[in-house]
Design an enzyme around this catalytic site. Structure first.
Site, PDB file in Angstrom:
ATOM      1  N   LYS A 124      32.235 -51.704 -11.945  1.00  0.00           N
ATOM      2  CA  LYS A 124      31.718 -52.408 -10.795  1.00  0.00           C
ATOM      3  C   LYS A 124      32.827 -52.779  -9.825  1.00  0.00           C
ATOM      4  CE  LYS A 124      28.991 -54.672 -14.205  1.00  0.00           C
ATOM      5  NZ  LYS A 124      28.806 -55.914 -14.935  1.00  0.00           N
ATOM      6  N   GLY A 125      34.045 -52.748 -10.319  1.00  0.00           N
ATOM      7  CA  GLY A 125      35.184 -53.279  -9.564  1.00  0.00           C
ATOM      8  C   GLY A 125      35.372 -52.698  -8.182  1.00  0.00           C
ATOM      9  N   GLU A 179      38.706 -46.211  -6.743  1.00  0.00           N
ATOM     10  CA  GLU A 179      38.950 -47.199  -7.800  1.00  0.00           C
ATOM     11  C   GLU A 179      39.488 -48.492  -7.176  1.00  0.00           C
ATOM     12  OE1 GLU A 179      38.250 -48.527 -10.338  1.00  0.00           O
ATOM     13  OE2 GLU A 179      39.403 -47.897 -12.086  1.00  0.00           O
ATOM     14  N   ASP A 180      39.258 -49.609  -7.862  1.00  0.00           N
ATOM     15  CA  ASP A 180      39.781 -50.880  -7.354  1.00  0.00           C
ATOM     16  C   ASP A 180      41.280 -51.017  -7.591  1.00  0.00           C
ATOM     17  OD1 ASP A 180      39.522 -51.115 -10.117  1.00  0.00           O
ATOM     18  OD2 ASP A 180      38.335 -52.952 -10.073  1.00  0.00           O
ATOM     19  N   ASP A 213      46.186 -49.653 -13.072  1.00  0.00           N
ATOM     20  CA  ASP A 213      47.028 -50.517 -13.885  1.00  0.00           C
ATOM     21  C   ASP A 213      47.828 -49.623 -14.833  1.00  0.00           C
ATOM     22  OD1 ASP A 213      47.902 -53.000 -14.920  1.00  0.00           O
ATOM     23  OD2 ASP A 213      46.280 -53.099 -16.359  1.00  0.00           O
ATOM     24  N   VAL A 240      44.959 -60.051 -10.792  1.00  0.00           N
ATOM     25  CA  VAL A 240      44.305 -60.406  -9.527  1.00  0.00           C
ATOM     26  C   VAL A 240      42.786 -60.328  -9.630  1.00  0.00           C
ATOM     27  CG1 VAL A 240      46.251 -59.794  -8.037  1.00  0.00           C
ATOM     28  CG2 VAL A 240      44.614 -58.026  -8.681  1.00  0.00           C
ATOM     29  N   ARG A 261      34.217 -61.762  -8.458  1.00  0.00           N
ATOM     30  CA  ARG A 261      34.066 -60.518  -7.702  1.00  0.00           C
ATOM     31  C   ARG A 261      33.681 -60.785  -6.247  1.00  0.00           C
ATOM     32  NH1 ARG A 261      34.088 -56.144 -11.392  1.00  0.00           N
ATOM     33  NH2 ARG A 261      33.023 -56.470 -13.353  1.00  0.00           N
TER      34      ARG A 261
END
Ligand code: IMP
Ligand code: MG
Length: 196
Positions: free
Chosen positions: A50-51, A106-107, A110, A160, A172
């Site tokens: 969902k990011g 993508e958000d 990482d 974050v 969110r």
């Protein structure tokens, strides 16, 4: 964090990393860049739920092209299998990728494991081209190399939230991208990998 207020989240926000104006400006720049790079094409955007949902929604509106989009939802198997990079597809795409110019949205990148796995999975579906767009990039945490073609911002190794990014499904809806306040749970926060 100065006078900035974050309503119900006030107590747990350490500072604002990028405010919504800064984010919107960068999203417009990325949109212009992608519009230029895909002139004459009909790109197909895939948002990773969902990011990336909020970034995806803003990004496609900053692109001046005939385009289509779809969503995929992924989840991690858990800590033990995390290092394998295998992610579980919780909701697959609705559309075929046959002969499409795909952009995976993508958000945050990482460790890179999620995108590495997803890119491989999508490559096998007969698409014409695949590029990766990530709003945020945390290079310090990379475990596997992923070619990210468009990056919004590089960030330091901090957890974050906001603008789609969550901690335990919350935050969110914050319009800004913020650093979460560290307390006795900071350990848990860094190790947290649930839904995306
Ligand atoms: P990766 O597989 O380690 O690259 O993890 C990517 C996913 O982890 C992202 O799609 C996010 O869902 C989550 N993630 C990684 N870092 C953060 C963060 O700082 N805040 C919120 N979610 C994060
Ligand atoms: Mg995500």
């Amino acid at each position: 964090m100065g006078a900035k207020q974050h309503g119900p989240y006030n107590e747990s926000i350490e500072k604002v990393l990028f405010d919504s104006r800064t984010i919107q400006k960068r999203v417009r720049e990325l949109g212009a860049l992608i519009t230029h790079d895909y002139l004459g094409k009909t790109p197909h955007f895939i948002g990773i739920l969902k990011g990336a949902s909020i970034f995806h929604a803003d990004l496609v509106r900053a692109i001046d092209l005939d385009l289509s989009f779809d969503f995929i939802a992924v989840g991690s198997y858990g800590k033990l299998t995390k290092s394998s990079g295998e992610v579980r597809i919780l909701k697959d795409l609705d559309e075929s990728l046959e002969a499409k110019d795909v952009l995976l949205v993508e958000d945050i990148v990482d460790t890179g494991l999620t995108l590495h796995y997803l890119a491989q999975n999508l490559q096998a579906r007969g698409l014409r081209s695949l590029k990766i767009v990530a709003l945020l990039n945390k290079p310090a945490r990379r475990e596997i190399e992923v070619p990210v073609d468009y990056i919004g911002f590089d960030i330091p190794d901090e957890f974050v939230v906001g603008y789609g990014l969550d901690y335990d499904q919350r935050y969110r809806n914050l319009p800004d991208i913020c650093v979460l306040r560290m307390d006795e749970n900071s350990q848990k926060r860094h190790g947290f990998h649930g839904f995306h």
